[in-house]
Design an enzyme around this catalytic site. Structure first.
Site, short mmCIF file in Angstrom:
data_model
loop_
_atom_site.label_atom_id
_atom_site.label_comp_id
_atom_site.label_asym_id
_atom_site.label_seq_id
_atom_site.Cartn_x
_atom_site.Cartn_y
_atom_site.Cartn_z
CE LYS A 25 48.29 47.58 55.77
NZ LYS A 25 47.45 48.03 56.89
CG ASN A 26 46.97 51.46 55.07
OD1 ASN A 26 46.68 50.36 55.55
ND2 ASN A 26 48.06 52.12 55.42
NE ARG A 95 44.77 51.97 64.42
CZ ARG A 95 44.28 52.54 65.51
NH1 ARG A 95 43.99 51.84 66.55
NH2 ARG A 95 44.05 53.84 65.53
N PRO A 125 44.83 55.77 69.89
CG PRO A 125 44.99 57.98 70.61
CD PRO A 125 45.82 56.80 70.19
CB ILE A 126 39.50 55.49 67.70
CG1 ILE A 126 38.70 54.82 68.82
CG2 ILE A 126 40.39 54.47 67.02
CD1 ILE A 126 37.55 53.97 68.27
CG ASP A 127 41.15 61.07 70.65
OD1 ASP A 127 42.00 60.26 70.23
OD2 ASP A 127 41.32 62.30 70.59
CD GLN A 128 40.68 64.20 67.47
OE1 GLN A 128 40.09 65.10 66.89
NE2 GLN A 128 40.92 64.24 68.77
NE ARG A 400 47.56 43.27 59.78
CZ ARG A 400 47.79 44.49 60.22
NH1 ARG A 400 48.74 44.72 61.07
NH2 ARG A 400 47.04 45.50 59.83
N1 EPU Z 1 45.38 59.65 66.61
C1 EPU Z 1 44.78 60.17 67.73
N2 EPU Z 1 43.42 60.08 67.84
C2 EPU Z 1 42.65 59.51 66.88
C3 EPU Z 1 43.27 58.99 65.74
C4 EPU Z 1 44.64 59.08 65.63
O1 EPU Z 1 45.45 60.70 68.62
O2 EPU Z 1 41.42 59.47 67.04
C5 EPU Z 1 46.86 59.75 66.47
C6 EPU Z 1 47.50 58.38 66.39
O3 EPU Z 1 47.77 57.86 67.68
C7 EPU Z 1 48.75 58.67 65.60
C8 EPU Z 1 48.30 59.76 64.63
O4 EPU Z 1 47.13 60.34 65.20
O5 EPU Z 1 49.76 59.15 66.42
C9 EPU Z 1 47.98 59.31 63.23
O6 EPU Z 1 47.08 58.23 63.27
P1 EPU Z 1 46.04 57.94 62.09
O7 EPU Z 1 44.67 57.96 62.65
O8 EPU Z 1 46.34 58.81 60.92
O9 EPU Z 1 46.40 56.44 61.75
P2 EPU Z 1 45.40 55.33 61.32
O10 EPU Z 1 44.32 55.88 60.47
O11 EPU Z 1 45.00 54.49 62.46
C10 EPU Z 1 46.55 54.79 59.05
C11 EPU Z 1 47.22 53.58 58.45
C12 EPU Z 1 48.52 53.29 59.16
C13 EPU Z 1 49.41 54.52 59.06
C14 EPU Z 1 48.69 55.77 59.59
C15 EPU Z 1 49.48 57.04 59.40
C16 EPU Z 1 45.27 52.34 57.80
C17 EPU Z 1 44.41 51.14 57.99
N3 EPU Z 1 46.31 52.45 58.60
O12 EPU Z 1 46.33 54.45 60.41
O13 EPU Z 1 49.11 52.23 58.46
O14 EPU Z 1 50.59 54.31 59.80
O15 EPU Z 1 47.42 55.92 58.92
O16 EPU Z 1 49.76 57.26 58.05
O17 EPU Z 1 45.03 53.14 56.91
C18 EPU Z 1 50.47 50.34 58.15
O18 EPU Z 1 50.02 50.27 57.00
O19 EPU Z 1 51.45 49.66 58.55
C19 EPU Z 1 49.83 51.26 59.09
C20 EPU Z 1 50.00 51.17 60.40
#
Ligand code: EPU
Length: 419
Positions: A25-26, A95, A125-128, A400
């Protein structure tokens, strides 16, 4: 109090047999928008037929892409794509629609996307992502809750991520593929899904090095073309079935996996007393009558996946002694705990840890609040006392991420149906 679609499970049957995993999925939710960068059709094989993928099809069609999706193969023709604003509606349900920001920025120099959606178990957040786009020369603004990114030209840059974010790594990679010059992203995430996206982009003509390490280097190119790509298997779907096998004292072989991606989970299953047999593209787990308590620390890859943390917590109610499950990726991903308590689980949250004690589970009406919390409740339902029924509301969250869940569980001998 409960809401949403319902999944019913009768507890007590050990799972036995073989199930074949679908594409991840991811990866899927990043590979599909990546196809927007191409000037000719992209064919993706082994895509899962899950609701997140269907939402993405709708979003790309709204942007003008032509899509055919049959038997797991999707053809995406993005030649006539325009950066139409996707300010709300479907985009905000998912998301991972944030990948449209990077992909459309690379392709059209502009995007407006309504965020966030998907599993909101805590503020994410998506600040990064934004920091990366700005470093590449984009202007990022908030338009009544939707994010607008725009750039006349993208220029390569050196970007250090403050957190090793999967989404930010992929999103910046998508945009940088078309930037002028070299982009170096440091402290990136190393998840297999990132490597999968880099593999696709490379087959499309991008020049990317270092995916799977802490630094990714991208030489921008003018032209990105179509290709055919086979998505990697879903390691979280696989892990969920392996945990379910151990939880029910069953004997399950999960086929179409990359065992290397499953190492952290397999090590923990062995540590608690399950038998794990690794094959070239399959893993078999044989459950035990009694398990030892263990500690689990969810961390970025190659650590134990946070997306398996909730399922593991359900399993650990079978272990003798006290287990501690700590999530170092999300500080508060524990919405499953209150629902497990309704089923008799002796588990409590302390800070970013769940403290789990040996407990017998019984059937109950419970609410899935997000995808993996829902998966944990399925496992708990399978573990419940013989013949007791668990009704899991919010089944749409589980849909999902798990293709053919009911059929697969039935093929393993579970008594399960949707209502
Ligand atoms: N974070 C920030 N700022 C950012 C981005 C992330 O502070 O700009 C923090 C997040 O709040 C979190 C950590 O960094 O605490 C990791 O977040 P990450 O960005 O890695 O997560 P993501 O890309 O939004 C993906 C998966 C998630 C999975 C995470 C961690 C997808 C679509 N989603 O999310 O999958 O938990 O990586 O491995 O790829 C799931 O499949 O159930 C799921 C939630």
């Amino acid at each position: 109090m409960e809401s949403g679609k319902k999944l019913c499970i009768v507890g007590g049957a050990p799972l036995r047999g073989t199930v074949t995993m679908s594409g991840a999925k991811n990866s899927a939710v990043a590979l599909i928008p990546a196809a927007l960068l191409a000037s000719s059709p992209v064919v993706l094989d082994n895509l899962p037929s899950i609701s997140d993928v269907h939402v993405y099809v709708h979003l790309l069609e709204t942007l003008g892409a032509k899509i055919a999706f049959e038997d797991g193969t999707m053809t995406i023709d993005a030649r006539e794509v325009v950066p139409r604003p996707l300010a709300d509606g479907k985009a905000s349900q998912l998301r991972a629609s944030y990948y449209l920001l990077g992909a459309l920025l690379g392709r059209c120099g502009e995007a407006i996307i309504g965020l966030p959606g998907g599993c909101n178990f805590e503020p994410r957040p998506i600040d990064q992502h934004i920091k990366g786009f700005e470093a590449l020369g984009a202007k990022v603004t908030n338009e009544h809750g939707a994010i607008r990114v725009v750039a006349k030209r993208l220029r390569g840059a050196r970007i250090y991520l403050d957190v090793a974010s999967v989404g930010a790594t992929i999103n910046i990679m998508l945009a940088a593929t078309r930037a002028e010059g070299t982009t170096i992203i440091e402290n990136v995430a190393k998840e297999p899904e990132i490597v999968d996206v880099a593999t696709l982009l490379t087959s499309m003509g991008a020049r990317i090095k270092g995916a799977g390490t802490e630094t990714i280097r991208i030489e921008g190119v003018q032209h990105i073309h179509g290709c055919r790509h086979m998505i990697i298997p879903d390691r979280i779907q696989a892990g969920t079935y392996l945990i379910a096998a151990a939880a029910t004292g069953g004997d399950v072989t999960v086929d179409n996996v990359i065992p290397k991606h499953m190492e952290a989970l397999c090590a923990k299953l062995i540590e608690m007393g399950a038998v794990v047999q690794e094959m070239d593209e399959a893993i078999r787990v044989v459950g035990a009558n009694s398990y030892s308590s263990i500690d689990v620390k969810a961390f970025v890859y190659p650590g134990f996946a946070t997306d398996l943390q909730a399922q593991m917590t359900a399993l650990l109610t079978r272990a003798h002694g006290v287990s501690v499950v700590t999530d170092y990726v999300y500080s508060n991903r524990f919405k499953h705990v209150a629902e497990l308590q309704r089923m008799g689980a002796k588990v409590r949250v302390e800070g970013r840890s769940a403290i789990v004690m040996h407990s017998a589970l019984h059937g109950a009406a419970v609410q899935a609040t997000d995808l993996r919390a829902g998966a944990a409740l399925c496992i708990a339902g399978l573990m419940a006392a013989n013949g007791e029924q668990t009704d899991i509301y919010g089944y749409e969250y589980i849909q999902r991420g798990y293709e053919g869940l009911v059929d697969q569980l039935r093929s393993l001998g579970a008594d399960v149906w949707e209502q």
